[in-house]
Design an enzyme around this catalytic site. Structure first.
Site, mmCIF file in Angstrom:
data_model
loop_
_atom_site.group_PDB
_atom_site.id
_atom_site.type_symbol
_atom_site.label_atom_id
_atom_site.label_comp_id
_atom_site.label_asym_id
_atom_site.label_seq_id
_atom_site.Cartn_x
_atom_site.Cartn_y
_atom_site.Cartn_z
ATOM 1 N N ASN A 15 -4.278 68.542 -37.804
ATOM 2 C CA ASN A 15 -4.181 69.938 -38.261
ATOM 3 C C ASN A 15 -5.264 70.798 -37.633
ATOM 4 O O ASN A 15 -5.024 71.964 -37.301
ATOM 5 C CB ASN A 15 -4.238 70.002 -39.790
ATOM 6 C CG ASN A 15 -2.894 69.681 -40.410
ATOM 7 O OD1 ASN A 15 -1.974 70.503 -40.367
ATOM 8 N ND2 ASN A 15 -2.754 68.479 -40.952
ATOM 9 N N ARG A 66 -23.004 64.131 -55.551
ATOM 10 C CA ARG A 66 -22.049 65.123 -55.043
ATOM 11 C C ARG A 66 -22.690 66.506 -54.892
ATOM 12 O O ARG A 66 -22.445 67.225 -53.937
ATOM 13 C CB ARG A 66 -20.833 65.210 -55.982
ATOM 14 C CG ARG A 66 -19.697 66.035 -55.412
ATOM 15 C CD ARG A 66 -18.516 66.108 -56.354
ATOM 16 N NE ARG A 66 -18.014 64.815 -56.748
ATOM 17 C CZ ARG A 66 -17.221 64.045 -55.990
ATOM 18 N NH1 ARG A 66 -16.841 64.463 -54.815
ATOM 19 N NH2 ARG A 66 -16.808 62.885 -56.426
ATOM 20 N N ARG A 92 -12.695 64.237 -49.377
ATOM 21 C CA ARG A 92 -13.761 64.187 -50.372
ATOM 22 C C ARG A 92 -13.581 65.375 -51.314
ATOM 23 O O ARG A 92 -13.375 66.496 -50.865
ATOM 24 C CB ARG A 92 -15.102 64.262 -49.654
ATOM 25 C CG ARG A 92 -16.251 64.186 -50.580
ATOM 26 C CD ARG A 92 -17.468 63.562 -49.958
ATOM 27 N NE ARG A 92 -18.536 63.558 -50.966
ATOM 28 C CZ ARG A 92 -18.749 62.544 -51.775
ATOM 29 N NH1 ARG A 92 -18.013 61.473 -51.702
ATOM 30 N NH2 ARG A 92 -19.715 62.597 -52.668
ATOM 31 N N ASN A 108 -6.564 74.526 -48.799
ATOM 32 C CA ASN A 108 -6.238 73.135 -48.499
ATOM 33 C C ASN A 108 -4.764 73.033 -48.141
ATOM 34 O O ASN A 108 -3.955 73.876 -48.541
ATOM 35 C CB ASN A 108 -6.515 72.279 -49.740
ATOM 36 C CG ASN A 108 -6.256 70.812 -49.512
ATOM 37 O OD1 ASN A 108 -6.627 70.263 -48.457
ATOM 38 N ND2 ASN A 108 -5.616 70.144 -50.453
ATOM 39 N N HIS A 110 -1.527 70.227 -48.319
ATOM 40 C CA HIS A 110 -1.168 68.999 -49.032
ATOM 41 C C HIS A 110 0.268 68.621 -48.693
ATOM 42 O O HIS A 110 1.161 69.483 -48.702
ATOM 43 C CB HIS A 110 -1.322 69.230 -50.539
ATOM 44 C CG HIS A 110 -1.023 68.012 -51.338
ATOM 45 N ND1 HIS A 110 -1.932 66.984 -51.502
ATOM 46 C CD2 HIS A 110 0.099 67.617 -51.987
ATOM 47 C CE1 HIS A 110 -1.383 66.033 -52.219
ATOM 48 N NE2 HIS A 110 -0.149 66.385 -52.535
ATOM 49 N N ASP A 142 -8.983 75.103 -56.314
ATOM 50 C CA ASP A 142 -9.714 75.352 -57.559
ATOM 51 C C ASP A 142 -10.372 74.041 -57.988
ATOM 52 O O ASP A 142 -10.424 73.093 -57.201
ATOM 53 C CB ASP A 142 -8.805 75.971 -58.633
ATOM 54 C CG ASP A 142 -7.757 75.001 -59.142
ATOM 55 O OD1 ASP A 142 -7.785 73.818 -58.752
ATOM 56 O OD2 ASP A 142 -6.900 75.433 -59.943
ATOM 57 N N ASP A 146 -5.583 69.414 -56.311
ATOM 58 C CA ASP A 146 -4.324 69.968 -55.777
ATOM 59 C C ASP A 146 -3.622 70.881 -56.788
ATOM 60 O O ASP A 146 -2.395 70.892 -56.880
ATOM 61 C CB ASP A 146 -3.384 68.825 -55.331
ATOM 62 C CG ASP A 146 -4.035 67.920 -54.297
ATOM 63 O OD1 ASP A 146 -4.783 68.442 -53.452
ATOM 64 O OD2 ASP A 146 -3.794 66.703 -54.327
ATOM 65 N N GLU A 175 3.400 70.723 -41.123
ATOM 66 C CA GLU A 175 2.033 71.226 -41.349
ATOM 67 C C GLU A 175 1.507 71.966 -40.122
ATOM 68 O O GLU A 175 0.910 73.043 -40.247
ATOM 69 C CB GLU A 175 1.087 70.057 -41.671
ATOM 70 C CG GLU A 175 1.362 69.406 -43.011
ATOM 71 C CD GLU A 175 0.360 68.327 -43.380
ATOM 72 O OE1 GLU A 175 0.319 67.968 -44.550
ATOM 73 O OE2 GLU A 175 -0.373 67.839 -42.498
HETATM 74 C C1 GRF Z 1 -2.497 65.979 -43.812
HETATM 75 O O1 GRF Z 1 -1.302 65.339 -44.077
HETATM 76 C C2 GRF Z 1 -2.865 66.897 -44.943
HETATM 77 O O2 GRF Z 1 -1.774 67.383 -45.634
HETATM 78 C C3 GRF Z 1 -3.679 66.009 -45.841
HETATM 79 O O3 GRF Z 1 -4.388 65.169 -44.975
HETATM 80 C C4 GRF Z 1 -3.667 65.004 -43.762
HETATM 81 C C5 GRF Z 1 -4.620 65.297 -42.629
HETATM 82 O O4 GRF Z 1 -4.097 64.950 -41.380
HETATM 83 N N1 GRF Z 1 -4.519 66.802 -46.716
HETATM 84 P P1 GRF Z 1 -4.881 65.338 -40.050
HETATM 85 O O5 GRF Z 1 -6.275 64.735 -40.148
HETATM 86 O O6 GRF Z 1 -4.908 66.817 -39.945
HETATM 87 O O7 GRF Z 1 -4.101 64.690 -38.958
#
Ligand code: GRF
Length: 205
Positions: A15, A66, A92, A108, A110, A142, A146, A175
């Site tokens: 991503n 943390r 994390r 984020n 997901h 938040d 998720d 994504e």
């Molecule tokens: C993705 O599937 C995202 O939705 C999730 O973690 C994965 C990350 O993949 N939160 P990458 O490291 O971007 O390949």
């Protein structure tokens, strides 16, 4: 104010790569100011370095708790003038103090249609539930897992032949199309969080 993005990663960073590629194509109106990983040596760091983006490793095992980790993370982001934090496979949980400080500027991605299948096994859980479809959600973060206000979702049909690997691959493809579009809209101020409500003036799914 021009957008300066901090991308938080823990793994392969596909991503992140999609954001880098969008930036190179002129489709992301922001500076990728820094990539922070909590895991040393991951592929995402290589991708950042190859793209000329500053990298920081904050190995969470080196911090007492943390809060200490979150404080160090906050210092890194502030010192680089970051005003939008993009989680991209960051494995994390960040604490409440960090979330509150960045609320509305922390997003984020997901791999499910939230609120369905939250947590770290979203792909496996969707298959186990024999769901007919799943998808991708981009949301403001938040203090829950998720649970934050949803910005954009895109559905994907699950085929009877799908395995966790094929489905994860197809979700990644979704994504990579969606995240840069949403991050660009955030960077342009076309998506905001006002009184806990997502306000969108961009064309997004
Ligand atoms: C993705 O599937 C995202 O939705 C999730 O973690 C994965 C990350 O993949 N939160 P990458 O490291 O971007 O390949």
């Amino acid at each position: 104010m021009s957008a300066r993005i901090g991308v938080l990663v823990s793994g392969s960073g596909t991503n992140l790569q999609a954001l880098i590629d969008a930036r190179h194509r002129g489709e992301l109106a922001a500076t990728l100011a820094v990539v922070v990983s909590n895991v040393p040596g991951v592929k995402a760091l290589e991708r950042a370095t190859r793209a000329g983006i500053a990298t920081v490793v904050l190995d969470h095992r080196a911090f007492a708790d943390r809060d200490a980790f979150d404080r160090a993370l906050d210092v890194e982001l502030q010192s680089r003038g970051v005003n939008l934090v993009v989680l991209a496979g960051f494995m994390r949980l960040v604490g409440a103090t960090f979330v509150k400080a960045w609320y509305g500027r922390l997003v984020n991605i997901h791999p499910s249609l939230l609120p369905e299948f939250p947590g770290t096994h979203a792909v496996r859980d969707a298959l186990a539930a024999r769901a007919a479809r799943t998808g991708v959600t981009i949301h403001f973060v938040d203090t829950g897992t998720d649970t934050g206000p949803i910005i954009s979702q895109q559905a994907l049909d699950i085929s009877p032949d799908d395995t966790a690997e094929t489905l994860a691959l197809r979700l990644h493809h979704v994504e990579h199309g969606l995240y840069p579009r949403v991050v660009d809209a955030l960077a342009r101020g076309l998506v905001t969080l006002e009184d806990g409500r997502v306000v969108k003036s961009a064309e997004l799914p």
